[in-house]
Design a protein around this motif. Sequence first.
Motif, mmCIF file in Angstrom:
data_model
loop_
_atom_site.group_PDB
_atom_site.id
_atom_site.type_symbol
_atom_site.label_atom_id
_atom_site.label_comp_id
_atom_site.label_asym_id
_atom_site.label_seq_id
_atom_site.Cartn_x
_atom_site.Cartn_y
_atom_site.Cartn_z
ATOM 1 N N LYS A 266 0.836 -1.193 0.000
ATOM 2 C CA LYS A 266 0.000 0.000 0.000
ATOM 3 C C LYS A 266 0.879 1.254 0.000
ATOM 4 N N ILE A 267 0.738 2.054 -1.039
ATOM 5 C CA ILE A 267 1.494 3.310 -1.163
ATOM 6 C C ILE A 267 0.499 4.447 -1.299
ATOM 7 N N GLU A 268 0.713 5.507 -0.505
ATOM 8 C CA GLU A 268 -0.192 6.651 -0.524
ATOM 9 C C GLU A 268 0.572 7.929 -0.858
ATOM 10 N N HIS A 269 -0.172 8.902 -1.388
ATOM 11 C CA HIS A 269 0.414 10.175 -1.790
ATOM 12 C C HIS A 269 0.033 11.256 -0.786
ATOM 13 N N GLY A 270 1.012 12.061 -0.352
ATOM 14 C CA GLY A 270 0.724 13.165 0.547
ATOM 15 C C GLY A 270 1.840 13.386 1.547
ATOM 16 N N ASN A 271 1.739 14.499 2.247
ATOM 17 C CA ASN A 271 2.734 14.885 3.247
ATOM 18 C C ASN A 271 2.433 14.156 4.558
ATOM 19 N N THR A 272 3.304 13.243 4.931
ATOM 20 C CA THR A 272 3.102 12.428 6.132
ATOM 21 C C THR A 272 2.918 13.282 7.374
ATOM 22 N N LEU A 273 3.660 14.379 7.475
ATOM 23 C CA LEU A 273 3.625 15.202 8.685
ATOM 24 C C LEU A 273 2.313 15.968 8.827
ATOM 25 N N VAL A 274 1.636 16.187 7.720
ATOM 26 C CA VAL A 274 0.389 16.938 7.737
ATOM 27 C C VAL A 274 -0.819 16.002 7.681
ATOM 28 N N GLU A 275 -0.706 14.960 6.856
ATOM 29 C CA GLU A 275 -1.823 14.037 6.671
ATOM 30 C C GLU A 275 -1.296 12.611 6.633
ATOM 31 N N ASP A 276 -1.374 11.930 7.761
ATOM 32 C CA ASP A 276 -0.932 10.544 7.855
ATOM 33 C C ASP A 276 -2.001 9.643 7.248
ATOM 34 N N ILE A 303 1.268 21.633 11.602
ATOM 35 C CA ILE A 303 2.022 20.868 12.602
ATOM 36 C C ILE A 303 1.656 21.337 14.003
ATOM 37 N N GLU A 304 1.596 22.644 14.187
ATOM 38 C CA GLU A 304 1.289 23.190 15.510
ATOM 39 C C GLU A 304 -0.124 22.824 15.973
ATOM 40 N N ASN A 305 -1.021 22.630 14.998
ATOM 41 C CA ASN A 305 -2.412 22.295 15.337
ATOM 42 C C ASN A 305 -2.707 20.805 15.211
ATOM 43 N N ASP A 306 -1.671 20.006 15.063
ATOM 44 C CA ASP A 306 -1.861 18.563 14.906
ATOM 45 C C ASP A 306 -2.542 17.970 16.151
ATOM 46 N N LYS A 307 -3.542 17.136 15.930
ATOM 47 C CA LYS A 307 -4.329 16.583 17.041
ATOM 48 C C LYS A 307 -4.011 15.113 17.316
ATOM 49 N N THR A 308 -2.988 14.560 16.663
ATOM 50 C CA THR A 308 -2.724 13.127 16.790
ATOM 51 C C THR A 308 -1.886 12.772 18.010
ATOM 52 N N SER A 318 13.745 25.004 10.932
ATOM 53 C CA SER A 318 14.660 24.847 9.798
ATOM 54 C C SER A 318 15.003 23.392 9.502
ATOM 55 N N ASP A 319 14.605 22.458 10.373
ATOM 56 C CA ASP A 319 14.969 21.048 10.177
ATOM 57 C C ASP A 319 13.878 20.147 10.751
ATOM 58 N N GLY A 320 13.208 19.405 9.877
ATOM 59 C CA GLY A 320 12.090 18.574 10.306
ATOM 60 C C GLY A 320 12.424 17.126 10.590
ATOM 61 N N GLN A 321 13.722 16.766 10.640
ATOM 62 C CA GLN A 321 14.074 15.359 10.826
ATOM 63 C C GLN A 321 13.430 14.747 12.068
ATOM 64 N N LEU A 322 13.472 15.471 13.170
ATOM 65 C CA LEU A 322 12.953 14.918 14.422
ATOM 66 C C LEU A 322 11.426 14.916 14.469
ATOM 67 N N LEU A 323 10.769 15.619 13.559
ATOM 68 C CA LEU A 323 9.331 15.441 13.403
ATOM 69 C C LEU A 323 9.050 14.058 12.827
ATOM 70 N N PHE A 324 9.815 13.696 11.796
ATOM 71 C CA PHE A 324 9.659 12.361 11.207
ATOM 72 C C PHE A 324 9.984 11.268 12.233
ATOM 73 N N MET A 325 11.010 11.504 13.044
ATOM 74 C CA MET A 325 11.383 10.515 14.050
ATOM 75 C C MET A 325 10.230 10.281 15.027
ATOM 76 N N ILE A 359 13.240 15.914 22.754
ATOM 77 C CA ILE A 359 12.841 14.749 21.943
ATOM 78 C C ILE A 359 13.776 13.583 22.222
ATOM 79 N N ARG A 360 15.081 13.864 22.251
ATOM 80 C CA ARG A 360 16.040 12.792 22.566
ATOM 81 C C ARG A 360 15.779 12.237 23.966
#
Length: 680
Positions: A266-276, A303-308, A318-325, A359-360
């Motif tokens: 299953k592959i989906e299209h979209g920004n994971t950080l905004v719409e999982d 991102i700031e209003n994310d309810k998940t 400036s760096d979203g790596q730790l959002l993905f983490m 986060i760490r």
Amino acid sequence: MNILQYESKIWATADLLRGSGIKESEWPSYMMPFFALTMIESRLVRMFDDLKAEIGEEAFANIHKDDLYDLIKDKGQGYNIYIFEKNQTLTDICKNDKSFEIDFDAYLHGFDGETKDLLGVDATEGEKFLDIKGVISKLKAKKVLLGYTKLWSEIDLKPFNNSEITTLEEHIKRKWADISAETAGEQYTPDDVIALIAEIIASKIEESDKLLKIYDCTCGGGNLLFGVEDRINAKSKRLTQTYGQDWNDALYALAKIESRFRPDSKIEHGNTLVEDKFYNEEFDVVIANPPYGVSWKGYQKDIENDKTDRFKFLPSISDGQLLFMQHLVSKLDSFGMGVVVHNGSTLFSGDAGSAESNIRKWMLDSDIVEAVIQLPTDEFFNTGIYTYLWVLNKNKKPLHKDKVMLINASDKFKPLKKSKGSKRKEVDEASRIEIIYTLTQYQDTDYAKVFDKEFFYFNKQAIILTNVDEYGNGFEKKLKEGKKSEKLIPTKINYGERELTEFVITTFDDKQFTSLADAFEQDIKPFITSIDYKEQPLVISTTSAKYWFDSERETLVKEVNDKQEILGRGKIIVKSAYKNANKTQSERIEISVELTPDYQKDYEIIPFHRDEITNNKAIAAFMSQYITKPFTYLENVIGVELNFNKIFYKPEKLREVGDILAEIDAIENELKALESGLVL
């Protein structure tokens, strides 16, 4: 047959593009849709041949068209009228140059709706995905559409299975990434790193009948996701299912096309950080190589209003790596594990109390980090930096609980005979075996260390220092209890050689102001506000005394009737304020002076201890040993960083003094010999 023989043939199609004046950086956008078309056709033909063999030639010949369509549709791999109903392929269409353009258009429109969408057959102003329609228009304008299509029709991928085609796809997409490199921070994952990630995962999973669900939240064209799946399938009997999401149109389309030829992928299209797109799913394995150092400002509000509740802290914009983490951690099931590729910033960026540090800390508090592996430099195709594999595990062995292993694999590589962009090294099979063995043993070696997780914590203890004079005294001793300063009413201020008796506005550039308020609001202040009592002598006169700061003794001095009193170390604070006119005074700038203690905020970095009492004792011991001035404790913030350089630093071995002197002597003798040979 080795499928990689087609790599050079595919890239030979670029010769025609070059001859048509198309820039090299644009080649991938021309090649992607045709490569996808070739992959789709080869797999549909192979599926069609397998279906014939399964049913039998005679029975197959008698199948009604509608029944055939239903049979093929049930497989979920796509449909094409030319392939299944007319028994024609791209090769057949390219034979007739007179009707080619009409036939080719009909061939493309003969695909099922999803395939047409992914290829961009009817692309409009919206999402184009692979945009084959736009590419065809450009090739027509160059008058090379038939020649270009014919080259691609000669690439026969039908004899190869999914895994082999994926291998070729990885090689092709790597070159695309190397050429275009359109998005900063995006790194194509090389085969050897994919192999290492797969072997780490294979070393952790157990054989069972349970389906192994593998997820990549930034799957791109699927090279990491499908590459890991293929390698796990080769090592394990576990059935696998892949899930991926990406918001790059073309790469998503390639991954989606590939997924249709894999069981239940299953592959989906979209920004994971905004719409999982898999918000209600958890996974056995998560993998990702998210972009490095890429801003998330464009979707900051989302991102700031994310309810998940997946983002515990928000790192630097400036760096979203730790959002993905954080997202990946939230997707793990109760026994899940993962491997995530990051650059070094996620290990130590941000001070104690920052989102990155928090986060760490959250990850280590949760005991989800099992190991971090430093890879060699020059491992990726368009960057030479160090990269790191974070090994996550919710099902640690008992002996691994509350511990983290650091593996410095920076020397575990084999040089490539020929560089591929910035890639000059590869983690070869022997190095991978050694790394996996080290990780499995989970014991100290010369290049790996196991630590209690608290080793990476530290106290950032804030304190207020009281600066004192040469006698050890501070001005606060002269203040009455409860007072923070002593206010003075100046009658005269002497600053250096200047005496200020009237407090007037100092104007700049001959500006004229209608009122003092107008001047004051425009930041035209009395020069007195820029006084620095340490730069030049400053004497404050009141009706009863004089005050100044003695720089030699670092103390405030009060003089009454020629008698001096040492007040202790302190500050002279001069302030100005605008005052409206009243019944007795006109509008004015009033100057006030305060004497205050000389306080200084400071921070001390102190090793952390798990036990609170022990930790407090360690802080107190540190202070008594290193802090000589009076101080008051402020807040203590716990930070976390994982610094490979500190742990694995090897100082450069210094040369012996005798060897250096001998070398100097040899140089001097050589110079003397040269001088003696000069002819004046």
